[in-house]
Write a protein that holds these residues in place. Structure first.
Motif, PDB file in Angstrom:
ATOM      1  N   CYS A 275      12.827   2.284  -6.119  1.00 56.20           N
ATOM      2  CA  CYS A 275      13.596   3.488  -6.443  1.00 56.20           C
ATOM      3  C   CYS A 275      13.285   4.613  -5.460  1.00 56.20           C
ATOM      4  O   CYS A 275      14.168   5.392  -5.094  1.00 56.20           O
ATOM      5  CB  CYS A 275      13.302   3.932  -7.874  1.00 56.20           C
ATOM      6  N   ARG A 276      12.033   4.709  -5.021  1.00 54.70           N
ATOM      7  CA  ARG A 276      11.669   5.738  -4.044  1.00 54.70           C
ATOM      8  C   ARG A 276      12.382   5.507  -2.718  1.00 54.70           C
ATOM      9  O   ARG A 276      12.833   6.450  -2.057  1.00 54.70           O
ATOM     10  CB  ARG A 276      10.152   5.771  -3.857  1.00 54.70           C
ATOM     11  N   LEU A 277      12.490   4.255  -2.330  1.00 57.34           N
ATOM     12  CA  LEU A 277      13.225   3.934  -1.099  1.00 57.34           C
ATOM     13  C   LEU A 277      14.696   4.334  -1.220  1.00 57.34           C
ATOM     14  O   LEU A 277      15.275   4.930  -0.301  1.00 57.34           O
ATOM     15  CB  LEU A 277      13.114   2.442  -0.789  1.00 57.34           C
TER      16      LEU A 277
ATOM     17  N   GLU B 119       7.767  10.848  11.541  1.00 54.12           N
ATOM     18  CA  GLU B 119       7.515   9.940  10.428  1.00 54.12           C
ATOM     19  C   GLU B 119       8.229  10.351   9.149  1.00 54.12           C
ATOM     20  O   GLU B 119       8.584   9.516   8.324  1.00 54.12           O
ATOM     21  CB  GLU B 119       6.005   9.843  10.157  1.00 54.12           C
ATOM     22  N   GLU B 120       8.426  11.675   8.966  1.00 53.37           N
ATOM     23  CA  GLU B 120       9.000  12.128   7.701  1.00 53.37           C
ATOM     24  C   GLU B 120      10.451  11.701   7.527  1.00 53.37           C
ATOM     25  O   GLU B 120      10.995  11.762   6.428  1.00 53.37           O
ATOM     26  CB  GLU B 120       8.907  13.657   7.601  1.00 53.37           C
ATOM     27  N   LEU B 121      11.114  11.247   8.607  1.00 49.78           N
ATOM     28  CA  LEU B 121      12.510  10.838   8.516  1.00 49.78           C
ATOM     29  C   LEU B 121      12.673   9.479   7.849  1.00 49.78           C
ATOM     30  O   LEU B 121      13.755   9.136   7.385  1.00 49.78           O
ATOM     31  CB  LEU B 121      13.138  10.802   9.913  1.00 49.78           C
ATOM     32  N   GLN B 122      11.620   8.669   7.831  1.00 48.92           N
ATOM     33  CA  GLN B 122      11.684   7.336   7.231  1.00 48.92           C
ATOM     34  C   GLN B 122      10.588   7.185   6.174  1.00 48.92           C
ATOM     35  O   GLN B 122       9.566   7.855   6.216  1.00 48.92           O
ATOM     36  CB  GLN B 122      11.517   6.257   8.314  1.00 48.92           C
ATOM     37  N   ARG B 123      10.835   6.275   5.254  1.00 52.15           N
ATOM     38  CA  ARG B 123       9.848   6.007   4.201  1.00 52.15           C
ATOM     39  C   ARG B 123       9.528   4.520   4.174  1.00 52.15           C
ATOM     40  O   ARG B 123      10.437   3.684   4.263  1.00 52.15           O
ATOM     41  CB  ARG B 123      10.372   6.462   2.839  1.00 52.15           C
ATOM     42  N   VAL B 124       8.259   4.198   4.038  1.00 49.09           N
ATOM     43  CA  VAL B 124       7.797   2.813   3.968  1.00 49.09           C
ATOM     44  C   VAL B 124       7.193   2.575   2.588  1.00 49.09           C
ATOM     45  O   VAL B 124       6.409   3.389   2.092  1.00 49.09           O
ATOM     46  CB  VAL B 124       6.751   2.520   5.063  1.00 49.09           C
ATOM     47  N   GLU B 125       7.584   1.465   1.966  1.00 50.42           N
ATOM     48  CA  GLU B 125       7.051   1.086   0.653  1.00 50.42           C
ATOM     49  C   GLU B 125       6.768  -0.413   0.637  1.00 50.42           C
ATOM     50  O   GLU B 125       7.418  -1.193   1.351  1.00 50.42           O
ATOM     51  CB  GLU B 125       8.041   1.418  -0.465  1.00 50.42           C
ATOM     52  N   THR B 126       5.783  -0.807  -0.184  1.00 47.02           N
ATOM     53  CA  THR B 126       5.475  -2.223  -0.384  1.00 47.02           C
ATOM     54  C   THR B 126       6.126  -2.683  -1.686  1.00 47.02           C
ATOM     55  O   THR B 126       5.876  -2.109  -2.758  1.00 47.02           O
ATOM     56  CB  THR B 126       3.961  -2.458  -0.458  1.00 47.02           C
ATOM     57  N   VAL B 127       6.949  -3.700  -1.592  1.00 44.65           N
ATOM     58  CA  VAL B 127       7.653  -4.250  -2.750  1.00 44.65           C
ATOM     59  C   VAL B 127       7.455  -5.761  -2.750  1.00 44.65           C
ATOM     60  O   VAL B 127       7.821  -6.432  -1.766  1.00 44.65           O
ATOM     61  CB  VAL B 127       9.161  -3.913  -2.719  1.00 44.65           C
ATOM     62  N   GLN B 128       6.858  -6.278  -3.820  1.00 47.09           N
ATOM     63  CA  GLN B 128       6.636  -7.725  -3.950  1.00 47.09           C
ATOM     64  C   GLN B 128       5.955  -8.291  -2.700  1.00 47.09           C
ATOM     65  O   GLN B 128       6.382  -9.285  -2.108  1.00 47.09           O
ATOM     66  CB  GLN B 128       7.972  -8.433  -4.226  1.00 47.09           C
ATOM     67  N   GLU B 129       4.890  -7.577  -2.273  1.00 47.34           N
ATOM     68  CA  GLU B 129       3.983  -7.980  -1.195  1.00 47.34           C
ATOM     69  C   GLU B 129       4.617  -7.947   0.192  1.00 47.34           C
ATOM     70  O   GLU B 129       4.050  -8.478   1.144  1.00 47.34           O
ATOM     71  CB  GLU B 129       3.403  -9.375  -1.469  1.00 47.34           C
TER      72      GLU B 129
ATOM     73  N   MET C 240      -8.783  -2.745  -2.052  1.00 46.96           N
ATOM     74  CA  MET C 240      -7.361  -2.695  -1.675  1.00 46.96           C
ATOM     75  C   MET C 240      -6.580  -1.946  -2.755  1.00 46.96           C
ATOM     76  O   MET C 240      -6.709  -2.222  -3.938  1.00 46.96           O
ATOM     77  CB  MET C 240      -6.805  -4.108  -1.494  1.00 46.96           C
ATOM     78  N   GLU C 241      -5.757  -0.998  -2.335  1.00 45.03           N
ATOM     79  CA  GLU C 241      -4.996  -0.189  -3.274  1.00 45.03           C
ATOM     80  C   GLU C 241      -3.883  -1.012  -3.914  1.00 45.03           C
ATOM     81  O   GLU C 241      -3.159  -1.740  -3.245  1.00 45.03           O
ATOM     82  CB  GLU C 241      -4.396   1.011  -2.544  1.00 45.03           C
ATOM     83  N   THR C 242      -3.778  -0.923  -5.241  1.00 42.42           N
ATOM     84  CA  THR C 242      -2.751  -1.657  -5.961  1.00 42.42           C
ATOM     85  C   THR C 242      -1.419  -0.935  -5.819  1.00 42.42           C
ATOM     86  O   THR C 242      -1.328   0.265  -6.107  1.00 42.42           O
ATOM     87  CB  THR C 242      -3.105  -1.769  -7.450  1.00 42.42           C
ATOM     88  N   PRO C 243      -0.359  -1.631  -5.377  1.00 49.10           N
ATOM     89  CA  PRO C 243       0.931  -0.958  -5.211  1.00 49.10           C
ATOM     90  C   PRO C 243       1.521  -0.555  -6.553  1.00 49.10           C
ATOM     91  O   PRO C 243       1.230  -1.160  -7.586  1.00 49.10           O
ATOM     92  CB  PRO C 243       1.789  -2.026  -4.514  1.00 49.10           C
ATOM     93  N   ASP C 244       2.338   0.475  -6.535  1.00 41.44           N
ATOM     94  CA  ASP C 244       3.000   0.926  -7.756  1.00 41.44           C
ATOM     95  C   ASP C 244       3.895  -0.176  -8.312  1.00 41.44           C
ATOM     96  O   ASP C 244       4.445  -0.993  -7.566  1.00 41.44           O
ATOM     97  CB  ASP C 244       3.831   2.179  -7.476  1.00 41.44           C
ATOM     98  N   ALA C 245       4.045  -0.153  -9.620  1.00 42.26           N
ATOM     99  CA  ALA C 245       4.832  -1.190 -10.291  1.00 42.26           C
ATOM    100  C   ALA C 245       6.316  -0.861 -10.217  1.00 42.26           C
ATOM    101  O   ALA C 245       6.721   0.306 -10.221  1.00 42.26           O
ATOM    102  CB  ALA C 245       4.394  -1.311 -11.740  1.00 42.26           C
ATOM    103  N   LEU C 246       7.132  -1.896 -10.152  1.00 45.39           N
ATOM    104  CA  LEU C 246       8.578  -1.731 -10.150  1.00 45.39           C
ATOM    105  C   LEU C 246       9.069  -1.362 -11.543  1.00 45.39           C
ATOM    106  O   LEU C 246       8.470  -1.749 -12.559  1.00 45.39           O
ATOM    107  CB  LEU C 246       9.262  -3.024  -9.698  1.00 45.39           C
ATOM    108  N   CYS C 247      10.162  -0.617 -11.612  1.00 46.62           N
ATOM    109  CA  CYS C 247      10.786  -0.320 -12.893  1.00 46.62           C
ATOM    110  C   CYS C 247      11.457  -1.590 -13.426  1.00 46.62           C
ATOM    111  O   CYS C 247      11.565  -2.601 -12.712  1.00 46.62           O
ATOM    112  CB  CYS C 247      11.789   0.814 -12.748  1.00 46.62           C
ATOM    113  N   MET C 248      11.934  -1.544 -14.653  1.00 45.90           N
ATOM    114  CA  MET C 248      12.497  -2.738 -15.275  1.00 45.90           C
ATOM    115  C   MET C 248      13.702  -3.273 -14.504  1.00 45.90           C
ATOM    116  O   MET C 248      13.850  -4.488 -14.315  1.00 45.90           O
ATOM    117  CB  MET C 248      12.897  -2.428 -16.728  1.00 45.90           C
TER     118      MET C 248
ATOM    119  N   ASN D  83      12.629   7.471 -11.727  1.00 44.98           N
ATOM    120  CA  ASN D  83      11.569   6.466 -11.595  1.00 44.98           C
ATOM    121  C   ASN D  83      10.701   6.746 -10.369  1.00 44.98           C
ATOM    122  O   ASN D  83      10.744   6.027  -9.367  1.00 44.98           O
ATOM    123  CB  ASN D  83      12.182   5.060 -11.509  1.00 44.98           C
ATOM    124  N   VAL D  84       9.896   7.783 -10.445  1.00 44.28           N
ATOM    125  CA  VAL D  84       9.099   8.200  -9.285  1.00 44.28           C
ATOM    126  C   VAL D  84       7.976   7.219  -8.971  1.00 44.28           C
ATOM    127  O   VAL D  84       7.434   7.221  -7.862  1.00 44.28           O
ATOM    128  CB  VAL D  84       8.527   9.607  -9.523  1.00 44.28           C
TER     129      VAL D  84
END
Length: 760
Positions: A54-56, A342-352, A1-9, A48-49
């Protein structure tokens, strides 16, 4: 399972899900105690790429809509001096439809709105740019896996392909047809317009399978109606329509059927494609289904336009794209073929949990569409029972009880046939909306004037259609409320209807001057109108004439700018009223209206401005009366105007003078100055020759209604007013060119005389 990117401070300190299941903001709830969380500066978010939140936020601000952050691409503000905050709001905050039931509203999901605020060190211009920045469309929980179970309505969903959009649209329509029937019988579902209304002709419809045009009974078939904006070149459109219909008749295959031309506009081709996908066998399109060569039948078809959209199973609204001169380039579908979105929206995983950026609301898409700016489309949207709105970003479905969008998922409430535990009734603003003119069965003048305020600013290709384009709405009022209309004015409360005002500049050929349809009007409205049902009316005698009937003196509750205070606009009051006598000889074929009432003569003074405003030449697209012009000191024979130009009427410089040299000083109406109020509501723009006539010859005012306060709220000061029409008497028949309100005391000083005037 891919580990999600870490959140900034900054983002790691935020419990993101708590913002979605906790308290949230809604405009009607007030602006105090708003919940908001700071996430650092705009520069931090952009840099914060590796932070998913931040990406959202970056995608929400930069990648949806216009594709750039500020009002124009030339504007720039140092991102290190711009604060980024997020605040939770109810997901229908920006939407066209909002749920009426309080328990249902509690089930609406939350959307996280991204806001910007200026920090120290910015210039005044930069600060203004930040404060007036149009926010992004927000961030939501991704349905169906990551939603808050307590708030299943209108969660974020991914818009993908046209094929998926049409599959969803099919399910939404099935849900409406199967689930809203019982609620409709209770008066809360798809609205029962035109009960038992006789249809003079059948309708010509397109058989989408065989691409033929045939005549059918609208009550016996299922068909979709197309609502779209023609190209900006109306002359070419009219010619193309006649050519298409001539070709269709020439290629007739059998009996009353004819063949659809091989080459048709893309919007119609798309509508044929959609009907096939939704298993709707027929399509009604005005271009092919109204026979332009048969003038008698065409007039009947236009009269019955409201019926066409009412009987349709679904109205397809082409709301995407700007208006274009090339109609063949304008389509119904937001993306051609089966391309992805799909390119009009972005999906990210944050805190599961998964989150998705939102697409512009249907309200934003509506107001950015040429569809909302056109006259014909208003009744097409409002008189339909179900609408599929094809915007620039996704597809929406609206009915009297539901509001579904591909990018706003409502879980089981979106697709299940039974909805027993939730009240889906909505309110809106542009179509299928909670407007009392549609819902309330008794006549209310305020519903009529609000309808016209929405209609009159809209544009049309052919000026002769000014009344045709709203006939469906007026027919609905006639059938449901029993009120008939004369050139757009209701026979009930006709005197108050005559007192319309607003920004209008020049007359429209083919219509009487006393009707709002007879003027190019920026927005029609009434400054005073009755609240209770039917205070004055015109009725037809055995010879087909109309005249004033009923008592001309009675107590009445009124509403309007002149009798209300801004902090309490719905004060109850009792007024006496006196009406002019009005007579229509054979009104069905004659537009002449005779008014018998008190008449007074006035002249108009224009005073110079105390000083030259720096931006006096920028305030209007029209030329203005020179700021230093003074009609009281300029001899009348020296007044010169460019008769082909229009001039902005300088209201703050107007004075009304009667024949006995009594001058009434202008001041703002309502609460600004002193009581009683006075304003001379001449058109905001007048042609030079009209101004010259007003200054040289003077005007005649004819009293239509006199009202006096008898009793009311203690904060409502006494008033005794005369509401008049401003008349142009230069021709054989007088012409209405404005409306005026005067204190009775000033009216009496002018020594008015009884007389009769015929208006054309």
């Amino acid at each position: 399972m891919e580990t999600p990117d870490a959140l900034c401070m900054a983002c790691a300190k935020v419990d993101l899900f708590s913002l979605f299941n906790g308290p949230r903001y809604f405009p009607r709830d007030g602006y105090d105690n708003k919940i908001s969380v700071s996430l650092g500066t705009l520069a931090d978010v952009y840099a914060n790429v590796s932070c998913p939140l931040c990406r959202l936020i970056k995608h929400d601000l930069y990648s949806t809509g216009d594709g750039f952050l500020w009002a124009t691409k030339d504007d720039y503000v140092d991102p290190s001096k711009v604060q980024v905050t997020v605040r939770p709001v109810r997901a229908d905050c920006k939407e066209e439809m909002r749920y009426l039931d309080e328990k249902t509203r509690d089930k609406v999901a939350t959307i996280l709105e991204v806001c910007l605020s200026p920090l120290e060190g910015l210039s005044a211009k930069e600060t203004d740019l930040v404060w007036h920045h149009q926010r992004g469309d927000g961030i939501q929980l991704l349905s169906p896996d990551s939603v808050d179970p307590a708030r299943p309505l209108l969660n974020g969903y991914r818009a993908t392909t046209i094929a998926n959009s049409l599959d969803l649209l099919q399910m939404w329509m099935n849900t409406c047809v199967e689930s809203h029937t019982l609620q409709s019988q209770r008066g809360t579902g798809s609205r029962p317009y035109f009960h038992g209304a006789a249809v003079e002709y059948g309708i010509r419809v397109i058989d989408v399978e065989h691409r033929t045009i045939m005549e059918r009974n609208p009550e016996e078939i299922e068909y979709a109606a197309l609502s779209y904006v023609w190209s900006t070149n109306s002359a070419e459109d009219a010619g193309a329509m006649l050519q298409d219909q001539a070709m269709a008749k020439a290629e007739a295959t059998q009996g009353s059927s004819s063949t659809l031309p091989q080459k048709i506009p893309k919007v119609v081709e798309d509508a044929v494609f959609v009907c096939k996908k939704l298993a709707i066998p027929y399509l009604w399109v005005d271009r092919y289904c109204i026979d332009q060569s048969d003038r008698v039948r065409m007039a009947s078809e236009i009269e019955g336009m409201g019926y066409r959209y009412h009987y349709a199973k679904l109205t397809l609204i082409a709301g995407s794209g700007p208006a274009s001169d090339n109609e063949s380039e304008i389509g119904l579908l937001p993306v051609s073929g089966s391309g992805g979105m799909e390119e009009l929206q972005r999906v990210e995983t944050v805190q599961e949990r998964k989150y998705i950026t939102s697409l512009p609301s249907i309200r934003t898409q509506l107001h950015g569409s040429p569809w909302i700016q056109r006259s014909w489309t208003m009744q097409e949207g409002q008189l339909s029972n179900r609408c599929a709105f094809f915007g620039n970003y996704d597809v929406s479905f609206l009915c009297g009880l539901g509001h579904w969008r591909e990018s706003l998922h409502s879980g089981p409430y979106a697709h299940e046939a039974e909805i027993p535990d939730i009240e889906m009734e909505c309110e809106g603003y542009c179509m299928l909306s909670w407007l009392s003119w549609q819902r309330v069965k008794h006549w209310k003048f305020e519903d009529y004037t609000s309808l016209l305020m929405s209609y009159t600013p809209r544009k049309m290709s052919f000026e002769s259609d000014k009344l045709n384009a709203i006939t469906g709405c007026l027919n609905f009022i006639t059938e449901m409320k029993g009120v008939h209309f004369i050139y757009g004015l209701p026979a009930t409360d006709f005197h108050y209807a005559l007192l319309w005002t607003g920004g209008y500049d020049r007359s429209r050929e083919g219509f009487p001057s006393w009707s709002w349809a007879g003027w190019h009007c920026l927005q029609q409205n009434h400054l005073v109108y009755p609240l209770q049902n039917g205070t004055c009316s015109l009725e037809e005698d055995e010879h087909g004439n109309l005249q004033t009937v009923g008592p001309i003196d009675r107590d009445i509750e009124l509403q309007g700018l002149f009798i209300s205070l801004t902090e309490a606009p719905h004060l109850t009051n009792k007024c006496s009223q006196r009406f002019a006598n009005i007579y229509f000889p054979s009104y069905k074929t004659n537009t002449l209206l005779t008014i018998t009432s008190e008449i007074a003569h006035f002249s108009l003074d224009i005073l110079p401005s105390p000083s030259k405003p720096e931006d006096w030449y920028k305030k209007s697209r029209h030329l203005k009366v020179p700021y230093d012009f003074d009609s009281t000191s300029t001899p009348s024979d020296k007044i010169s105007w460019d008769l082909n130009s229009e001039y902005r009427t300088p209201f703050e410089r107007l004075r009304l003078r009667d024949d006995y040299n009594n001058v009434h000083t202008y001041h703002y109406p309502r609460w600004y100055d002193h009581w009683p109020p006075f304003t001379i509501n001449l058109p905001q723009t007048l042609r030079g020759e009209t101004i010259a006539w007003l200054l040289k010859q003077g005007v005649e005012l004819i009293m239509i209604v006199e009202i006096e306060l008898l009793s009311g709220d203690k904060s409502l000061k006494p008033f005794h007013l005369v509401l008049c029409l401003v008349l142009d008497r230069r021709g054989d028949v007088a012409k209405r060119c404005g409306m005026c309100c005067l204190p009775k005391e000033f009216w009496d000083k002018s020594r008015p005389q009884m007389g009769s005037i015929t208006l054309g």
